[in-house]
Design an enzyme around this catalytic site. Structure first.
Site, PDB file in Angstrom:
ATOM      1  N   LYS A 215       0.871  -1.179   0.060  1.00  0.00           N
ATOM      2  CA  LYS A 215      -0.232  -0.166  -0.021  1.00  0.00           C
ATOM      3  C   LYS A 215       0.969   1.150  -0.095  1.00  0.00           C
ATOM      4  CE  LYS A 215      -4.395  -2.075   1.332  1.00  0.00           C
ATOM      5  NZ  LYS A 215      -5.495  -2.185   2.249  1.00  0.00           N
ATOM      6  N   ARG A 250      -3.607 -10.494   4.465  1.00  0.00           N
ATOM      7  CA  ARG A 250      -3.963 -10.409   3.089  1.00  0.00           C
ATOM      8  C   ARG A 250      -2.674 -10.201   2.316  1.00  0.00           C
ATOM      9  NH1 ARG A 250      -6.430  -7.218  -0.638  1.00  0.00           N
ATOM     10  NH2 ARG A 250      -7.757  -7.850  -1.927  1.00  0.00           N
TER      11      ARG A 250
END
Length: 271
Positions: A215, A250
């Protein structure tokens, strides 16, 4: 120390996901990628047909089902008789229902079953495990100006309320997983604070999931490089969260995450 980690490998069947959009947007490519992640050590494959990156446009129910259901069905057939589980990454109850028919047993919902008035009832009816994630705003607008008085306590209160709503609908606590939603309506300081206070969320009484893989906050802390240059930061986030009590992760990079966690556990055991 937390219990053994569970690795959820990401299979994006989308043209526009932030990290791997377009790479696996055919059934054959998506299935091959999923099987490769299983070989690397994924316990779960999370199949998504709608990008939830900042600024993403909503996809129709029909298009999302068309993208995901054939991939799920093909993976379910390939993985029959193995312990690997399948998950659908969607906000929409209609997509979750189609995915359940195709073979998933986990619903990973970035809206924590708030996107549709039918979501809670459908989740109870399907009997899937459910990941409840916190997000401030929707993907199209969530990063425009996120604000909190106390990000940790506000995210905690939201997740507690969603867990309570699920239980009131008849969904067992044993079927729930909570995710603080790194990058979903949060600034870099918000994300860092949540990671530093992961232990607070263990009081929710359900397993905790972290989705920080590749991210943009990682690049903002270090160098403004593309998503495929964020492995080091992704692994640091995983280890930090695991040390704080998270057990579900994840991730895009399953093999590297598996190895990092294995070494961290071995070092802790040597103490």
């Amino acid at each position: 120390m937390a219990s053994d980690p569970i690795l959820m490998g990401i299979v994006n069947v989308t043209p526009d996901s932030f990290s791997d959009g377009g790479q696996f947007d055919s059934v054959d490519r998506a299935v091959a990628h999923g099987m490769a992640l299983v070989e690397e050590g994924a316990h779960i494959l999370d199949i998504g047909g709608e990008s939830t990156r900042p600024g993403a446009e909503e996809v129709s129910v029909a298009q999302e089902i068309d993208r995901t259901a054939p991939v799920i069905a093909a993976l379910a057939e390939r993985l029959k008789g193995t312990p690997t589980r399948l998950s659908i990454d969607t906000r929409k109850p209609e997509v979750a229902r189609a995915a359940a028919r195709a073979g998933v047993d986990i619903w990973n919902d970035v809206s924590a079953l708030t996107f549709s008035p039918q979501s809670l009832a459908v989740a109870a009816d399907l009997g899937l495990d459910v990941v409840l994630m916190h997000s401030q705003g929707d993907p199209k607008t969530m990063q425009q100006n996120p604000q909190y008085r106390d990000v940790v306590e506000e995210v905690y209160a939201f997740l507690k309320a969603r867990i309570d709503a699920c239980v009131a609908m008849g969904i067992s606590m044993e079927k729930l997983i909570a995710d603080p939603g790194i990058g979903f309506g949060k600034t870099v300081p918000h994300n860092l604070k949540l990671l530093s206070k992961m232990k607070r969320f263990t009081a929710l009484g359900v397993p905790l999931m972290l989705g920080a893989s590749r991210k943009s906050f990682i690049a903002k802390v270090d160098r403004e490089e593309g998503a495929d240059h964020r492995l080091g930061g992704s692994l640091t986030a995983v280890i930090t969260a695991f040390d704080g009590g998270a057990t579900w992760f994840r991730v895009h990079d399953v093999a590297q995450t598996r190895q990092a966690l294995a070494l961290f556990q071995a070092i802790k055991a040597a103490e």
